[in-house]
Design a protein around this motif. Structure first.
Motif, PDB file in Angstrom:
ATOM      1  N   SER A 181      69.469  38.177  45.303  1.00 44.72           N
ATOM      2  CA  SER A 181      71.052  38.101  45.126  1.00 44.72           C
ATOM      3  C   SER A 181      71.455  36.673  44.717  1.00 44.72           C
ATOM      4  CB  SER A 181      71.444  38.656  46.226  1.00 44.72           C
ATOM      5  OG  SER A 181      71.566  37.587  47.175  1.00 44.72           O
ATOM      6  N   ARG A 182      72.601  36.620  44.189  1.00 45.02           N
ATOM      7  CA  ARG A 182      73.385  35.380  44.006  1.00 45.02           C
ATOM      8  C   ARG A 182      73.347  34.558  45.500  1.00 45.02           C
ATOM      9  NH1 ARG A 182      77.188  39.206  43.433  1.00 45.02           N
ATOM     10  NH2 ARG A 182      78.940  39.415  44.946  1.00 45.02           N
ATOM     11  N   ASP A 183      72.962  35.160  46.351  1.00 42.88           N
ATOM     12  CA  ASP A 183      73.111  34.356  47.717  1.00 42.88           C
ATOM     13  C   ASP A 183      71.823  33.902  47.963  1.00 42.88           C
ATOM     14  OD1 ASP A 183      75.124  37.001  48.380  1.00 42.88           O
ATOM     15  OD2 ASP A 183      75.991  35.009  48.854  1.00 42.88           O
ATOM     16  N   ASN A 184      71.050  33.477  47.123  1.00 45.68           N
ATOM     17  CA  ASN A 184      69.520  33.020  47.260  1.00 45.68           C
ATOM     18  C   ASN A 184      69.775  31.694  48.084  1.00 45.68           C
ATOM     19  OD1 ASN A 184      67.082  32.795  46.643  1.00 45.68           O
ATOM     20  ND2 ASN A 184      67.461  31.157  45.002  1.00 45.68           N
ATOM     21  N   ARG A 185      70.554  31.031  48.341  1.00 48.47           N
ATOM     22  CA  ARG A 185      70.520  29.929  49.062  1.00 48.47           C
ATOM     23  C   ARG A 185      70.920  29.903  50.386  1.00 48.47           C
ATOM     24  NH1 ARG A 185      66.539  27.939  46.603  1.00 48.47           N
ATOM     25  NH2 ARG A 185      66.585  27.482  44.297  1.00 48.47           N
ATOM     26  N   ASP A 186      71.565  31.159  50.990  1.00 52.50           N
ATOM     27  CA  ASP A 186      72.150  31.480  52.027  1.00 52.50           C
ATOM     28  C   ASP A 186      71.078  31.564  53.390  1.00 52.50           C
ATOM     29  OD1 ASP A 186      74.170  34.103  53.535  1.00 52.50           O
ATOM     30  OD2 ASP A 186      73.878  31.898  54.163  1.00 52.50           O
ATOM     31  N   ASN A 187      70.116  30.538  53.431  1.00 53.33           N
ATOM     32  CA  ASN A 187      69.149  30.638  54.398  1.00 53.33           C
ATOM     33  C   ASN A 187      69.474  29.965  55.282  1.00 53.33           C
ATOM     34  OD1 ASN A 187      67.498  32.370  52.499  1.00 53.33           O
ATOM     35  ND2 ASN A 187      66.944  30.573  51.463  1.00 53.33           N
ATOM     36  N   ARG A 188      69.536  30.471  56.728  1.00 49.73           N
ATOM     37  CA  ARG A 188      69.811  29.644  57.890  1.00 49.73           C
ATOM     38  C   ARG A 188      68.876  29.808  58.902  1.00 49.73           C
ATOM     39  NH1 ARG A 188      75.674  32.150  56.929  1.00 49.73           N
ATOM     40  NH2 ARG A 188      74.555  34.078  57.239  1.00 49.73           N
ATOM     41  N   ASP A 189      68.446  28.782  59.401  1.00 51.96           N
ATOM     42  CA  ASP A 189      67.527  28.702  60.439  1.00 51.96           C
ATOM     43  C   ASP A 189      68.098  28.161  61.746  1.00 51.96           C
ATOM     44  OD1 ASP A 189      64.874  29.728  59.168  1.00 51.96           O
ATOM     45  OD2 ASP A 189      65.293  27.826  57.994  1.00 51.96           O
ATOM     46  N   SER A 190      68.174  28.957  62.750  1.00 46.12           N
ATOM     47  CA  SER A 190      68.678  28.558  64.089  1.00 46.12           C
ATOM     48  C   SER A 190      67.907  28.641  65.174  1.00 46.12           C
ATOM     49  CB  SER A 190      69.972  29.224  64.238  1.00 46.12           C
ATOM     50  OG  SER A 190      69.655  30.856  64.250  1.00 46.12           O
ATOM     51  N   ARG A 191      66.542  28.128  64.925  1.00 45.18           N
ATOM     52  CA  ARG A 191      65.592  28.185  65.923  1.00 45.18           C
ATOM     53  C   ARG A 191      65.425  28.891  67.128  1.00 45.18           C
ATOM     54  NH1 ARG A 191      61.373  27.389  62.300  1.00 45.18           N
ATOM     55  NH2 ARG A 191      62.308  26.419  60.605  1.00 45.18           N
ATOM     56  N   ASP A 192      64.603  29.389  67.458  1.00 48.95           N
ATOM     57  CA  ASP A 192      64.055  30.486  68.449  1.00 48.95           C
ATOM     58  C   ASP A 192      64.947  30.840  69.588  1.00 48.95           C
ATOM     59  OD1 ASP A 192      60.636  29.526  68.259  1.00 48.95           O
ATOM     60  OD2 ASP A 192      61.774  30.713  67.246  1.00 48.95           O
ATOM     61  N   ASN A 193      66.290  30.727  69.600  1.00 45.87           N
ATOM     62  CA  ASN A 193      67.410  31.211  70.730  1.00 45.87           C
ATOM     63  C   ASN A 193      67.248  32.630  70.640  1.00 45.87           C
ATOM     64  OD1 ASN A 193      68.078  28.791  71.057  1.00 45.87           O
ATOM     65  ND2 ASN A 193      69.825  28.798  69.482  1.00 45.87           N
ATOM     66  N   ARG A 194      66.752  33.154  71.786  1.00 44.52           N
ATOM     67  CA  ARG A 194      66.630  34.667  71.949  1.00 44.52           C
ATOM     68  C   ARG A 194      67.604  35.488  71.601  1.00 44.52           C
ATOM     69  NH1 ARG A 194      62.195  37.223  75.600  1.00 44.52           N
ATOM     70  NH2 ARG A 194      61.212  35.421  74.952  1.00 44.52           N
ATOM     71  N   GLY A 195      67.665  36.346  70.690  1.00 39.52           N
ATOM     72  CA  GLY A 195      68.667  37.135  70.274  1.00 39.52           C
ATOM     73  C   GLY A 195      69.623  36.535  69.101  1.00 39.52           C
TER      74      GLY A 195
ATOM     75  N   PHE B 292      70.699  40.954  56.020  1.00 44.42           N
ATOM     76  CA  PHE B 292      69.421  40.936  56.779  1.00 44.42           C
ATOM     77  C   PHE B 292      69.391  39.661  57.888  1.00 44.42           C
ATOM     78  CE2 PHE B 292      68.483  43.255  53.154  1.00 44.42           C
ATOM     79  CZ  PHE B 292      67.771  44.609  53.575  1.00 44.42           C
ATOM     80  N   GLY B 293      69.051  40.032  59.132  1.00 44.75           N
ATOM     81  CA  GLY B 293      68.798  38.980  59.976  1.00 44.75           C
ATOM     82  C   GLY B 293      67.352  39.131  60.601  1.00 44.75           C
ATOM     83  N   ILE B 294      66.605  38.006  60.780  1.00 45.77           N
ATOM     84  CA  ILE B 294      65.370  38.140  61.604  1.00 45.77           C
ATOM     85  C   ILE B 294      65.599  37.253  62.881  1.00 45.77           C
ATOM     86  CG2 ILE B 294      63.156  37.273  61.519  1.00 45.77           C
ATOM     87  CD1 ILE B 294      62.958  37.311  58.554  1.00 45.77           C
ATOM     88  N   ARG B 295      65.324  37.985  64.080  1.00 47.87           N
ATOM     89  CA  ARG B 295      65.323  37.399  65.406  1.00 47.87           C
ATOM     90  C   ARG B 295      63.965  37.483  65.915  1.00 47.87           C
ATOM     91  NH1 ARG B 295      65.555  41.072  69.293  1.00 47.87           N
ATOM     92  NH2 ARG B 295      66.952  42.924  68.634  1.00 47.87           N
ATOM     93  N   PRO B 296      63.619  36.462  66.942  1.00 47.67           N
ATOM     94  CA  PRO B 296      62.593  36.913  67.821  1.00 47.67           C
ATOM     95  C   PRO B 296      62.581  38.084  68.392  1.00 47.67           C
ATOM     96  CG  PRO B 296      63.529  34.362  68.100  1.00 47.67           C
ATOM     97  CD  PRO B 296      64.567  35.261  67.199  1.00 47.67           C
ATOM     98  N   LEU B 297      61.696  38.616  68.600  1.00 47.77           N
ATOM     99  CA  LEU B 297      61.463  40.179  69.280  1.00 47.77           C
ATOM    100  C   LEU B 297      61.715  39.582  70.848  1.00 47.77           C
ATOM    101  CD1 LEU B 297      60.504  43.117  68.665  1.00 47.77           C
ATOM    102  CD2 LEU B 297      58.249  42.465  69.716  1.00 47.77           C
ATOM    103  N   ASP B 298      62.366  40.618  71.558  1.00 49.43           N
ATOM    104  CA  ASP B 298      62.413  40.716  72.940  1.00 49.43           C
ATOM    105  C   ASP B 298      61.457  41.775  73.338  1.00 49.43           C
ATOM    106  OD1 ASP B 298      63.266  41.428  75.753  1.00 49.43           O
ATOM    107  OD2 ASP B 298      64.729  40.038  75.232  1.00 49.43           O
ATOM    108  N   ALA B 299      60.388  41.493  74.198  1.00 49.67           N
ATOM    109  CA  ALA B 299      59.194  42.355  74.184  1.00 49.67           C
ATOM    110  C   ALA B 299      59.714  43.492  75.356  1.00 49.67           C
ATOM    111  CB  ALA B 299      58.171  41.407  75.201  1.00 49.67           C
TER     112      ALA B 299
END
Length: 212
Positions: free
Chosen positions: A4-18, A32-39
């Motif tokens: 998409s045109r939002d190609n640079r909208d990549n934000r890393d906010s390291r390993d805070n659960r949730g 789309f958002g990727i977050r650490p899995l809560d077992a």
């Protein structure tokens, strides 16, 4: 690779659960958002996915909800293997696992290059959303942008079961280069058991996926 045109909208906010460690907007789909899995918290969702016949290649058919939770609780204590839940506008849509090939059985089967990262991908059933054209391609774009750009890795490796022709074809359509067919050795440890698996390796370099 489409984007998409939002190609640079990549934000890393390291390993805070949730908290999302990576977000990407794909035209026609949403955020789309990727977050650490809560077992424990995510066990019901993940157990439902891995229990389906379509997920037999994932190797967890027949496990109870608590057994699935235990597997991911164990993984959460590792420095080399990580599990993430992928959401679309807050709805869980896929499971992503990353690993260091040198600390995984796949590392015994090919010449690992510095900076390689491995991934396992499980896409949730369509459910109420229904099938959508370009859905798997959108998810793979999100995953590869996270590991190759967000984590600054030069190459990603995947190792789907060679019998899983749909998964193999999906990766190749996304620009992955076909590698060798290998036999991943059995792992039988107190905390984890993985049967021997014949896998089709495939590789994607950052400059191929995201040129420039």
């Amino acid at each position: 690779m489409s984007d998409s045109r939002d190609n640079r909208d990549n934000r890393d906010s390291r390993d805070n659960r949730g908290v999302h460690v990576h977000e990407r907007v794909i035209d026609g789909f949403g955020t789309f958002g990727i977050r650490p899995l809560d077992a424990e918290r995510d066990a019901d969702v993940v157990h439902g996915w891995v229990s389906e016949e379509r997920a037999a290649f994932w190797g967890m058919n027949g496990l109870t909800r608590d057994q699935v939770a235990e597997i991911y609780a164990h993984m959460a204590g590792l420095d080399t293997h990580h599990a993430f839940l992928t959401e679309l506008d807050g709805e869980p849509v896929a499971l992503l696992q990353t690993y260091e090939p040198t600390e995984d059985r796949v590392g015994e089967c090919y010449p690992v290059e510095p900076g390689d990262i491995g991934v396992h991908v499980l896409i949730a059933p369509a459910g109420g959303r229904g099938a959508r054209t370009g859905w798997s391609a959108a998810l793979l774009t999100v995953f590869t942008s996270y590991v190759l750009v967000g984590l600054d890795r030069p190459r990603v490796v995947v190792d789907p079961d060679v019998r899983n022709e749909k998964a193999v074809a999906r990766f190749l359509r996304q620009g992955f280069e076909e590698g060798p067919v290998v036999t991943l050795p059995e792992i039988d440890l107190p905390d984890v058991y993985l049967p021997e698996k014949k896998a089709q390796l495939a590789f994607l370099r950052r400059e191929v996926a995201f040129p420039g």
